[in-house]
Design a protein around this motif. Structure first.
Motif, PDB file in Angstrom:
ATOM      1  N   ALA A 169       0.826  -1.207   0.000  1.00  0.00           N
ATOM      2  CA  ALA A 169       0.000   0.000   0.000  1.00  0.00           C
ATOM      3  C   ALA A 169       0.863   1.261   0.000  1.00  0.00           C
ATOM      4  CB  ALA A 169      -0.906   0.013   1.221  1.00  0.00           C
ATOM      5  N   ILE A 170       0.378   2.268  -0.665  1.00  0.00           N
ATOM      6  CA  ILE A 170       0.994   3.601  -0.620  1.00  0.00           C
ATOM      7  C   ILE A 170       0.023   4.502   0.136  1.00  0.00           C
ATOM      8  CG2 ILE A 170       1.526   5.644  -1.993  1.00  0.00           C
ATOM      9  CD1 ILE A 170       3.704   3.699  -2.220  1.00  0.00           C
ATOM     10  N   TYR A 171       0.512   5.137   1.168  1.00  0.00           N
ATOM     11  CA  TYR A 171      -0.300   6.042   1.961  1.00  0.00           C
ATOM     12  C   TYR A 171       0.104   7.476   1.643  1.00  0.00           C
ATOM     13  CZ  TYR A 171      -1.400   1.789   4.428  1.00  0.00           C
ATOM     14  OH  TYR A 171      -1.811   0.516   4.732  1.00  0.00           O
ATOM     15  N   HIS A 172      -0.746   8.391   2.017  1.00  0.00           N
ATOM     16  CA  HIS A 172      -0.486   9.808   1.788  1.00  0.00           C
ATOM     17  C   HIS A 172       0.877  10.180   2.364  1.00  0.00           C
ATOM     18  CE1 HIS A 172      -1.500  13.917   0.923  1.00  0.00           C
ATOM     19  NE2 HIS A 172      -1.226  14.262   2.162  1.00  0.00           N
ATOM     20  N   GLY A 173       1.739  10.745   1.528  1.00  0.00           N
ATOM     21  CA  GLY A 173       3.064  11.151   1.971  1.00  0.00           C
ATOM     22  C   GLY A 173       4.147  10.124   1.703  1.00  0.00           C
ATOM     23  N   TYR A 174       3.776   8.907   1.350  1.00  0.00           N
ATOM     24  CA  TYR A 174       4.772   7.874   1.050  1.00  0.00           C
ATOM     25  C   TYR A 174       5.050   7.913  -0.454  1.00  0.00           C
ATOM     26  CZ  TYR A 174       3.786   5.664   5.593  1.00  0.00           C
ATOM     27  OH  TYR A 174       3.628   5.396   6.918  1.00  0.00           O
ATOM     28  N   ALA A 175       6.268   7.631  -0.836  1.00  0.00           N
ATOM     29  CA  ALA A 175       6.628   7.673  -2.245  1.00  0.00           C
ATOM     30  C   ALA A 175       6.698   6.289  -2.874  1.00  0.00           C
ATOM     31  CB  ALA A 175       7.966   8.367  -2.419  1.00  0.00           C
ATOM     32  N   LEU A 176       7.125   5.287  -2.096  1.00  0.00           N
ATOM     33  CA  LEU A 176       7.443   3.996  -2.693  1.00  0.00           C
ATOM     34  C   LEU A 176       7.232   2.871  -1.698  1.00  0.00           C
ATOM     35  CD1 LEU A 176       8.840   2.413  -5.068  1.00  0.00           C
ATOM     36  CD2 LEU A 176      11.024   2.998  -3.979  1.00  0.00           C
ATOM     37  N   ASN A 177       6.660   1.762  -2.175  1.00  0.00           N
ATOM     38  CA  ASN A 177       6.514   0.546  -1.379  1.00  0.00           C
ATOM     39  C   ASN A 177       7.084  -0.599  -2.200  1.00  0.00           C
ATOM     40  OD1 ASN A 177       5.306  -2.056  -0.582  1.00  0.00           O
ATOM     41  ND2 ASN A 177       4.177  -0.840   0.893  1.00  0.00           N
ATOM     42  N   ILE A 178       8.061  -1.296  -1.641  1.00  0.00           N
ATOM     43  CA  ILE A 178       8.632  -2.485  -2.271  1.00  0.00           C
ATOM     44  C   ILE A 178       8.367  -3.645  -1.325  1.00  0.00           C
ATOM     45  CG2 ILE A 178      10.711  -3.629  -3.135  1.00  0.00           C
ATOM     46  CD1 ILE A 178      11.904  -0.846  -3.597  1.00  0.00           C
ATOM     47  N   THR A 179       7.618  -4.634  -1.800  1.00  0.00           N
ATOM     48  CA  THR A 179       7.303  -5.800  -0.984  1.00  0.00           C
ATOM     49  C   THR A 179       7.861  -7.039  -1.672  1.00  0.00           C
ATOM     50  OG1 THR A 179       5.285  -4.753  -0.164  1.00  0.00           O
ATOM     51  CG2 THR A 179       5.459  -7.118   0.109  1.00  0.00           C
ATOM     52  N   LEU A 180       8.548  -7.865  -0.903  1.00  0.00           N
ATOM     53  CA  LEU A 180       9.096  -9.125  -1.397  1.00  0.00           C
ATOM     54  C   LEU A 180       8.265 -10.256  -0.811  1.00  0.00           C
ATOM     55  CD1 LEU A 180      11.531  -7.046  -0.825  1.00  0.00           C
ATOM     56  CD2 LEU A 180      12.941  -8.993  -1.315  1.00  0.00           C
ATOM     57  N   LEU A 181       7.992 -11.264  -1.606  1.00  0.00           N
ATOM     58  CA  LEU A 181       7.239 -12.423  -1.148  1.00  0.00           C
ATOM     59  C   LEU A 181       7.968 -13.668  -1.624  1.00  0.00           C
ATOM     60  CD1 LEU A 181       4.655 -13.430   0.255  1.00  0.00           C
ATOM     61  CD2 LEU A 181       3.508 -13.240  -1.931  1.00  0.00           C
ATOM     62  N   SER A 182       8.354 -14.532  -0.681  1.00  0.00           N
ATOM     63  CA  SER A 182       9.049 -15.755  -1.075  1.00  0.00           C
ATOM     64  C   SER A 182       8.039 -16.775  -1.587  1.00  0.00           C
ATOM     65  CB  SER A 182       9.848 -16.328   0.100  1.00  0.00           C
ATOM     66  OG  SER A 182       8.994 -16.715   1.150  1.00  0.00           O
ATOM     67  N   ASN A 183       8.510 -17.604  -2.505  1.00  0.00           N
ATOM     68  CA  ASN A 183       7.649 -18.613  -3.112  1.00  0.00           C
ATOM     69  C   ASN A 183       8.518 -19.753  -3.609  1.00  0.00           C
ATOM     70  OD1 ASN A 183       5.618 -20.025  -4.473  1.00  0.00           O
ATOM     71  ND2 ASN A 183       5.828 -18.775  -6.311  1.00  0.00           N
ATOM     72  N   ALA A 184       8.539 -20.853  -2.852  1.00  0.00           N
ATOM     73  CA  ALA A 184       9.258 -22.069  -3.258  1.00  0.00           C
ATOM     74  C   ALA A 184      10.705 -21.780  -3.657  1.00  0.00           C
ATOM     75  CB  ALA A 184       8.507 -22.772  -4.384  1.00  0.00           C
ATOM     76  N   GLY A 185      11.424 -21.062  -2.790  1.00  0.00           N
ATOM     77  CA  GLY A 185      12.831 -20.786  -3.041  1.00  0.00           C
ATOM     78  C   GLY A 185      13.105 -19.599  -3.943  1.00  0.00           C
ATOM     79  N   ARG A 186      12.079 -18.871  -4.323  1.00  0.00           N
ATOM     80  CA  ARG A 186      12.236 -17.689  -5.169  1.00  0.00           C
ATOM     81  C   ARG A 186      11.724 -16.469  -4.428  1.00  0.00           C
ATOM     82  NH1 ARG A 186       9.750 -18.678 -10.969  1.00  0.00           N
ATOM     83  NH2 ARG A 186      10.105 -16.460 -10.833  1.00  0.00           N
ATOM     84  N   LEU A 187      12.107 -15.292  -4.894  1.00  0.00           N
ATOM     85  CA  LEU A 187      11.569 -14.050  -4.357  1.00  0.00           C
ATOM     86  C   LEU A 187      10.845 -13.317  -5.474  1.00  0.00           C
ATOM     87  CD1 LEU A 187      14.331 -12.411  -2.120  1.00  0.00           C
ATOM     88  CD2 LEU A 187      12.150 -13.368  -1.405  1.00  0.00           C
ATOM     89  N   ASP A 188       9.617 -12.906  -5.202  1.00  0.00           N
ATOM     90  CA  ASP A 188       8.858 -12.090  -6.141  1.00  0.00           C
ATOM     91  C   ASP A 188       8.746 -10.696  -5.545  1.00  0.00           C
ATOM     92  OD1 ASP A 188       8.420 -14.232  -7.925  1.00  0.00           O
ATOM     93  OD2 ASP A 188       6.720 -14.921  -6.731  1.00  0.00           O
ATOM     94  N   PHE A 189       8.913  -9.691  -6.386  1.00  0.00           N
ATOM     95  CA  PHE A 189       8.900  -8.304  -5.951  1.00  0.00           C
ATOM     96  C   PHE A 189       7.630  -7.615  -6.423  1.00  0.00           C
ATOM     97  CE2 PHE A 189      13.269  -9.427  -5.792  1.00  0.00           C
ATOM     98  CZ  PHE A 189      13.895  -8.573  -4.920  1.00  0.00           C
ATOM     99  N   GLY A 190       7.036  -6.816  -5.562  1.00  0.00           N
ATOM    100  CA  GLY A 190       5.940  -5.944  -5.932  1.00  0.00           C
ATOM    101  C   GLY A 190       6.374  -4.516  -5.675  1.00  0.00           C
ATOM    102  N   ILE A 191       6.233  -3.656  -6.654  1.00  0.00           N
ATOM    103  CA  ILE A 191       6.656  -2.260  -6.533  1.00  0.00           C
ATOM    104  C   ILE A 191       5.448  -1.372  -6.792  1.00  0.00           C
ATOM    105  CG2 ILE A 191       8.147  -0.454  -7.458  1.00  0.00           C
ATOM    106  CD1 ILE A 191      10.057  -2.720  -8.351  1.00  0.00           C
TER     107      ILE A 191
END
Length: 140
Positions: A85-107
């Motif tokens: 989530a991006i809230y008022h005043g925030y510029a960037l959210n980077i979330t990593l989620l592991s999945n069976a030995g891999r990392l997926d990024f959400g920007i």
């Protein structure tokens, strides 16, 4: 800091310090600590003052996902793409989620503050390849 190994050491030391702080607390103390540290940002956002009193502009989080491959109706789940989530005043959210030995990024980014956010995915790939080389691994 341009050297990937040195950047990794700085980030690792910072993360270890944060973990050590929490390790010495009980579950109730951690809950109170999180409440106290998050309240100013939530209050600024609720009052519409996030752009003037934002406690931080970038949020990075890591969410542990399944260790083994998952399937749905016989189809293999190739990736989880988190949506932070991006809230008022925030510029960037980077979330990593592991999945069976891999990392997926959400920007997710504010398009006014970070107009070229789509380039971050490429930049992250290059930075990861630099780290792999610094660790003596061969990037794919």
């Amino acid at each position: 800091m341009s050297e990937p190994g040195a950047r990794f050491q700085v980030v690792s030391a910072s993360m270890n310090e944060g973990k050590a702080l929490l390790r010495g607390m009980s579950a109730k103390e951690i809950e109170l600590f999180m409440l106290l540290t998050l309240t100013p940002g939530m209050l600024a956002g609720a009052l519409g003052l996030g752009d003037r009193f934002s406690p931080h502009s970038v949020v990075v989080s890591n969410v542990r996902g399944p260790k083994e491959r998952r399937y749905w109706n016989g189809a293999c789940l190739d990736g989880f793409y988190p949506l932070g989530a991006i809230y008022h005043g925030y510029a960037l959210n980077i979330t990593l989620l592991s999945n069976a030995g891999r990392l997926d990024f959400g920007i997710v980014a504010c398009r006014d503050t970070v107009p070229d956010a789509q380039r971050l995915g490429d930049d992250l790939r290059v930075a990861l390849e630099d780290l792999e080389r610094a660790a003596g691994l061969s990037p794919p």
